[in-house]
Enzyme design. Sequence first.
Site, short mmCIF file in Angstrom:
data_model
loop_
_atom_site.label_atom_id
_atom_site.label_comp_id
_atom_site.label_asym_id
_atom_site.label_seq_id
_atom_site.Cartn_x
_atom_site.Cartn_y
_atom_site.Cartn_z
N GLY A 157 -17.47 -43.30 0.18
CA GLY A 157 -18.57 -43.38 0.76
C GLY A 157 -19.58 -44.42 -0.07
CB ALA A 158 -19.40 -46.08 -3.33
CG ASP A 209 -11.18 -42.02 8.34
OD1 ASP A 209 -11.51 -41.21 7.80
OD2 ASP A 209 -11.16 -42.09 9.53
CG ASN A 251 -21.28 -39.93 -1.67
OD1 ASN A 251 -22.30 -39.31 -1.96
ND2 ASN A 251 -21.05 -41.04 -1.00
CB SER A 286 -25.79 -30.32 1.26
OG SER A 286 -27.12 -30.22 2.08
CE1 TYR A 299 -24.07 -33.13 5.84
CE2 TYR A 299 -25.75 -31.64 5.26
CZ TYR A 299 -25.04 -32.68 4.87
OH TYR A 299 -25.42 -33.24 3.69
CB VAL A 300 -25.16 -25.91 7.03
CG1 VAL A 300 -25.41 -24.97 5.85
CG2 VAL A 300 -26.39 -26.72 7.03
CE LYS A 302 -22.03 -32.61 2.61
NZ LYS A 302 -21.28 -33.58 1.73
CB ILE A 359 -31.22 -38.19 -1.66
CG1 ILE A 359 -31.12 -36.79 -2.45
CG2 ILE A 359 -31.18 -39.58 -2.58
CD1 ILE A 359 -31.72 -36.50 -3.41
P1 NAD Z 1 -25.20 -42.58 4.05
O1 NAD Z 1 -24.94 -42.29 5.58
O2 NAD Z 1 -26.24 -43.46 3.40
O3 NAD Z 1 -23.87 -42.98 3.35
C1 NAD Z 1 -22.58 -42.24 3.65
C2 NAD Z 1 -21.60 -43.21 3.47
O4 NAD Z 1 -20.14 -42.41 3.61
C3 NAD Z 1 -21.31 -44.62 4.36
O5 NAD Z 1 -21.27 -45.66 3.58
C4 NAD Z 1 -20.45 -44.32 5.45
O6 NAD Z 1 -19.87 -45.42 5.70
C5 NAD Z 1 -19.42 -43.50 4.71
N1 NAD Z 1 -18.39 -42.53 5.49
C6 NAD Z 1 -18.61 -41.69 6.30
N2 NAD Z 1 -17.64 -41.16 6.97
C7 NAD Z 1 -16.62 -41.92 5.90
C8 NAD Z 1 -15.22 -41.64 6.15
N3 NAD Z 1 -14.58 -40.97 7.21
N4 NAD Z 1 -14.48 -42.35 5.40
C9 NAD Z 1 -14.92 -43.01 4.25
N5 NAD Z 1 -16.23 -43.18 4.25
C10 NAD Z 1 -16.97 -42.47 5.26
O7 NAD Z 1 -25.44 -41.09 3.30
P2 NAD Z 1 -25.89 -40.61 1.83
O8 NAD Z 1 -27.25 -40.10 2.06
O9 NAD Z 1 -25.69 -41.58 0.81
O10 NAD Z 1 -25.09 -39.33 1.47
C11 NAD Z 1 -24.03 -39.44 0.98
C12 NAD Z 1 -23.53 -37.77 0.67
O11 NAD Z 1 -24.73 -37.08 0.14
C13 NAD Z 1 -23.08 -37.17 1.77
O12 NAD Z 1 -21.79 -36.43 1.71
C14 NAD Z 1 -24.32 -36.29 2.48
O13 NAD Z 1 -23.91 -35.32 3.18
C15 NAD Z 1 -24.85 -35.87 1.02
N6 NAD Z 1 -26.25 -35.44 1.13
C16 NAD Z 1 -27.35 -36.29 1.24
C17 NAD Z 1 -28.50 -36.08 1.32
C18 NAD Z 1 -29.60 -36.88 1.68
O14 NAD Z 1 -30.96 -36.47 1.72
N7 NAD Z 1 -29.32 -38.25 1.68
C19 NAD Z 1 -28.89 -34.63 1.26
C20 NAD Z 1 -27.72 -33.74 0.90
C21 NAD Z 1 -26.29 -33.96 1.07
#
Ligand code: NAD
Length: 246
Positions: A12-13, A62, A89, A141, A154-155, A158, A187
């Site tokens: 997910g980078a 995926d 991630n 999370s 979701y919760v 996680k 974030i």
């Molecule tokens: P984001 O949506 O900006 O990025 C997530 C990335 O994951 C995207 O590039 C997406 O294409 C990729 N992705 C989704 N499903 C996928 C799959 N099946 N295979 C490969 N890639 C996939 O989200 P973010 O805010 O950067 O979140 C990253 C992580 O942090 C997540 O696990 C999210 O649950 C967790 N998180 C985020 C927050 C926040 O406030 N942003 C808070 C708590 C936890």
Amino acid sequence: RSLNGKVAVVTGAGSGIGRGIAIRLAEDTAKIAIWDINAVGAAETARLIEEAGGTAIALDADCSDKAAIHAAAEETRTRLGPIAILVNNAGIAPFTPFMDIEDDLFDKTVHINLRGPYLLTKEVLPDMLAAGWGRVVNITSSSVQSGSFAQVHYVSSKGGLMGMTKALALEFAASGVTFNMVPPGFIDTPMLRSAPIDVDAFAQTLPMKRVGTPEDIAAAVAYLASEEASYITGQTISTNGGRYMG
Ligand code: NAD
């Protein structure tokens, strides 16, 4: 800055937190494999890393699909070498009132957020065991501590990932491979900006009067991935600006 060319997979980078982690681990001299379904975002992260003098490849994978994970791992090994660091991630965070959650959406959320890290760990752990060194960092999370409105699916996913991290840490404690987790608070990423929240107003209610940045999360991940963190496993670095303690 001590990762010495080790290979790090960051799922997910192509966006948000994952991009921040990938850039930081590259600064710490890891070679980065970006696995994402967002090919455009993944390519952009790789470009940013290479522009800064690092090494990165972007793979369309995926991370809930076993065959795709295996193919991405094989390509990573061929192009960069054995995998030493895994950051789980990639995730989705739908908002759905409990009674409206379709069974398929519950399953999809668990498949990506929990079953994906299970499959990924199984795929790459043999590389780490063979080397007698490895780091797995799972992005969980803070909502597991607090609950989150309309996010039972979701919760739940996680919370499962937190349990999985501890169980793996114990089972492999003597192997040289550590398993830790970073639960982000709020974030500033595309995921947060798409949530039904007024982010800027909400930020004023937080102890530090700001939401976090991908770099805040990346700093915690970088520490857990480093050589210095070798006696830390099954642990949590809560990165939430003081919103939840203990
Ligand atoms: P984001 O949506 O900006 O990025 C997530 C990335 O994951 C995207 O590039 C997406 O294409 C990729 N992705 C989704 N499903 C996928 C799959 N099946 N295979 C490969 N890639 C996939 O989200 P973010 O805010 O950067 O979140 C990253 C992580 O942090 C997540 O696990 C999210 O649950 C967790 N998180 C985020 C927050 C926040 O406030 N942003 C808070 C708590 C936890």
